[in-house]
Design an enzyme around this catalytic site. Structure first.
Site, PDB file in Angstrom:
ATOM      1  N   ASP A   1      37.489  52.418  33.818  1.00  0.00           N
ATOM      2  CA  ASP A   1      36.452  51.637  34.478  1.00  0.00           C
ATOM      3  C   ASP A   1      35.295  51.468  33.482  1.00  0.00           C
ATOM      4  OD1 ASP A   1      35.006  50.127  36.208  1.00  0.00           O
ATOM      5  OD2 ASP A   1      35.073  51.531  37.876  1.00  0.00           O
TER       6      ASP A   1
HETATM    7  C1  BGC Z   1      33.499  48.707  38.843  1.00  0.00           C
HETATM    8  C2  BGC Z   1      34.893  48.139  38.848  1.00  0.00           C
HETATM    9  C3  BGC Z   1      34.930  46.812  38.146  1.00  0.00           C
HETATM   10  C4  BGC Z   1      34.367  46.972  36.749  1.00  0.00           C
HETATM   11  C5  BGC Z   1      34.419  45.717  35.927  1.00  0.00           C
HETATM   12  C6  BGC Z   1      32.842  48.644  37.486  1.00  0.00           C
HETATM   13  O1  BGC Z   1      31.490  48.924  37.570  1.00  0.00           O
HETATM   14  O2  BGC Z   1      33.553  50.031  39.294  1.00  0.00           O
HETATM   15  O3  BGC Z   1      35.364  48.020  40.151  1.00  0.00           O
HETATM   16  O4  BGC Z   1      36.237  46.320  38.132  1.00  0.00           O
HETATM   17  O5  BGC Z   1      33.033  47.410  36.859  1.00  0.00           O
HETATM   18  O6  BGC Z   1      33.565  44.773  36.374  1.00  0.00           O
END
Ligand code: BGC
Length: 738
Positions: free
Chosen positions: A262
């Site tokens: 993530d």
């Molecule tokens: C979130 C994810 C997301 C990623 C990319 C993160 O802050 O937890 O769900 O896919 O950002 O945008």
């Protein structure tokens, strides 16, 4: 490209080129707009690295993605196309309800269709991968990301996980759909206290029993990628967890697709305190088999020195690089780096009539009628005066926080929907009250002081709106209040400890209620709110979530009886925030509360609140009444399967669809078992006065759980089957597993 060619390609890459494939950067590195979803830091990444990265985060749109791809490929020695990955969570341009609403449809087949349509729009817009579905089990409504989940139950969540992956990836290897990245692996939804990014700590039994099945269902459905979660599990942040990533996901489940961290989660291993610097963080993550580093300089800068110093094996990195190349190859990017994306294609597939139609259907099925005192609903078109009030009455903000590619201007407001049923003589409207008393919290999300001051109503307007609303309410026969959370109060980093309606709206509702008109409350929210006060104040309550582009039409159809509401809760609605976390499948306790009227101490209960939720899992009303009779088991003893049947009769004059739910209790186990567990459900269409017998095949497989020895088995002994319209109002029969 054939596998041998792909392997040759891998072998021909230099280390910087290989490592580049494992790095993902956001649009700002490619002169595109930045969609900020995490803390913004200078990464110290130079152009040389940018020219070799393997994937781009959250840039979409055919024009932009094609341009970036072209520019990149021109410079690229091996012409390995970029992968474009984006957060397309519940619709690209056509926005469906938030996933918590999708969960309330109890209709995975319909949601599969919705995700297939989403994939079509996304593909046209140049997205190759979506960071969806999010299948985190959630049992604490304080967590803002409840919005993104289909709810609290492993069986239901798994059914949706499978449906969403299947829908997104339809015909993927022949050029259709887009690749699905299931997230956030694992157990992210169990953050302590419902506080975003907080610790997760639970037994392995619970992890396996409740939290892992939905990810497993997505993996079994063939999702191409998995995203690691921000949280720790048992003391180790997941992005560096060999136990979760390598042992369970890769070895036990056989997942050989791409694991992506993530946002900045690799570098956050330092903040977690399990690595001292980028180098250690990199080592932990790659050794746990995390393939792609999203938005940190860790892999870009530290992998090569680690290889050179012999601290990590070249095979380990090669395997990761190969997985990324294979994904690109499987998606056909070497043949067509745009994968058919074009502006013409966008025009063809965006927000078509069919898609709007489907969005409305999904929206209708997601709406849950929570209360209908005095049969206040449905309203009859053009027969009485209806006042529509509230900050969501004529507001296009119905798509929720995570619909980042959706457009507010496409949204049908509730007022627009009502206009199909009421002429100007019968429809009264005014906003009535502001969304929030105080908008300063938006400063945290980048709004400037000046911008914040522009938001909301001035004091004079507030007064005027209130007096206008009260005047109109006096003229009206029924008042429909469209109230709810501000968009920014749910979603990522949207944890709250007070999950009631904003205070200003509660006060407004109180004033309207004092007029003793018939009242209906439409709730727009990204989570189950505590509606304990509202239940007393209004006649009807319609839970609408953030219902999406066609929300206004879907709601109007329900309010005016064109559609019979059929949605059922996939997450319990708490009576009080102090009950959280809360879920129906709780374990038996030694001192259960057997009667809600129990007096005295020394049983498992609160002194100041009921134990039960305000609205239970599986609950939802319709305009019909359905009777359940004759619950029958094919035998009182089970060898491998048992047939369970029940008669359901629509005792009303209105066609409906009933969601028949089957739960089981394992009476005695080698470890404590839940009071009830959902095992199966069926949506049954019933004409007026129609009776049907509904059959379920309950299998021994479905009775399996993690036993005392952590084997996954069904233990012989007594069981109870419960069948009903929700988890609470059930009939029961016992049987013995031999
Ligand atoms: C979130 C994810 C997301 C990623 C990319 C993160 O802050 O937890 O769900 O896919 O950002 O945008």
């Amino acid at each position: 490209m054939e596998e041998t060619k792909l392997k040759e390609l891998l072998d021909s890459l230099s280390w910087p080129e290989k490592i580049g494939q494992l790095v993902q950067l956001s649009g700002d590195f490619f002169h595109a707009d930045q969609l900020a979803v995490g803390p913004q830091k200078k990464l110290g990444i130079d152009q040389k690295i940018v020219d070799q990265v393997g994937s781009v985060l959250n840039v979409t749109g055919a024009e932009k993605t094609r341009e970036i791809q072209d520019r990149y490929l021109k410079k690229s020695r091996h012409k390995i196309p970029l992968l474009f990955m984006a957060d397309i969570i519940y619709g690209y341009r056509t926005i469906f309800p938030i996933p918590l609403g999708l969960g309330a449809t109890w209709n995975p087949a319909l949601i599969e269709e919705a995700y297939e349509q989403t994939a079509e729009e996304s593909k046209a817009a140049g997205a190759h991968v979506t960071f969806a579905p999010m299948v985190d089990l959630v049992r604490d409504a304080r967590w803002g990301r409840s919005l993104e989940s289909t709810g609290e139950d492993p069986v239901l969540n798994s059914a949706f996980a499978k449906a969403m992956v299947t829908g997104l990836q339809k015909d993927l290897l022949n050029g259709g759909g887009i690749a699905s990245c299931v997230k956030h692996f694992a157990a992210y939804g169990a953050a302590e206290g419902g506080r975003e990014y907080n610790t997760v700590d639970m037994s392995e039994r619970r992890l396996r029993q409740d939290y892992l099945p939905s990810y497993k269902a997505a993996v079994d459905a063939g999702c191409q990628l998995v995203m690691t979660s921000f949280n720790t599990y048992d003391g180790m942040p997941v992005t560096g967890s060999k136990f979760l990533l390598e042992d369970i996901l890769r070895k036990e489940w056989g997942f050989d697709g791409v694991i992506i961290s993530d946002y900045a989660a690799i570098q956050e291993l330092i903040a977690h305190g399990v690595a001292t610097d980028d180098r250690e963080a990199t080592k932990l993550a790659i050794e746990a088999t995390t393939d792609i580093d999203m938005k940190t300089p860790c892999y870009a800068k530290e992998l090569e020195p680690l290889i050179e110093d012999g601290e990590i094996s070249t095979e380990l990195v090669d395997r990761s690089v190969y997985r990324v190349l294979k994904l690109k190859n499987d998606l056909g990017l070497f043949e067509d780096p745009y994968r058919g994306a074009s502006q013409e294609q966008e025009e063809c597939v965006f927000l078509t009539e069919e898609k709007r139609h489907l969005a409305k259907k999904v929206s209708s099925e997601s709406v849950v009628l929570l209360q209908n005192k005095r049969d206040v609903l449905p309203l009859t078109p053009n027969q009485e005066k209806v006042l529509l009030v509230g900050p969501y009455g004529d507001n296009q903000e119905l798509i929720g926080l995570w619909a980042v590619h959706g457009k507010r201007e496409d949204v049908v407001t509730i007022k627009k929907g009502f206009e199909h049923y009421l002429d100007s003589e019968h429809l009264l409207y005014t906003q009535g009250c502001d969304m929030l008393e105080d908008y300063t919290f938006l400063g945290e999300f980048g709004a400037t002081k000046d911008q914040i001051e522009q938001l909301g109503l001035t004091d004079a307007m507030k007064e005027q709106e209130l007096s206008q609303a009260l005047t109109l309410a006096k003229q009206a026969d029924t008042v429909v209040l469209a109230l709810g959370e501000h968009t920014m109060q749910s979603g990522e980093a949207g944890s709250r400890t007070d999950i009631t309606l904003p205070k200003i709206q509660q006060d407004f509702l109180q004033k309207i209620a004092e007029l003793n008109k018939k009242t209906v409350l439409i709730v727009i929210s990204g989570r189950p709110l505590v509606l304990t006060k509202e239940v007393e104040l209004v006649d009807g309550i319609v839970q609408a979530w953030f219902p999406g582009t066609e929300g206004g039409n879907a709601l109007a159809d329900i309010i005016f009886g064109q559609t019979n509401p059929t949605g059922r809760l996939s997450m319990s609605f708490p009576y009080s925030v102090g009950q959280l976390p809360m879920y129906y499948s709780e374990f038996k306790t030694g001192r259960p509360l057997t009667s809600p009227t129990h007096k005295g101490r020394f049983v498992s209960k609160y002194l100041d609140s009921q134990n039960d939720p305000l609205f239970s899992f599986g609950y939802g009303l319709s305009y019909s009444k359905v009777m359940y009779t004759d619950l029958t088991l094919s035998s009182e003893q089970m060898h491998e399967t048992l047939k369970v049947s029940v008669k359901v009769k629509n005792i009303s004059k209105r066609t409906t669809t009933e969601t028949v739910q089957l739960y089981v209790q394992d009476v005695t186990g080698s470890v404590v078992r839940p009071v009830k567990e959902l095992k199966a459900f069926q949506k049954v269409a019933l004409d007026a006065d129609e009776e049907k017998t509904v059959y379920f095949d309950l299998t021994k497989e479905e009775l399996k759980f993690y036993t005392k020895n952590m084997t996954f088995d069904a233990e012989p002994g007594a069981f109870i089957v419960f069948v009903g319209p929700n988890v609470k109002d059930t009939q029961e029969k016992s049987f013995t597993l031999l």
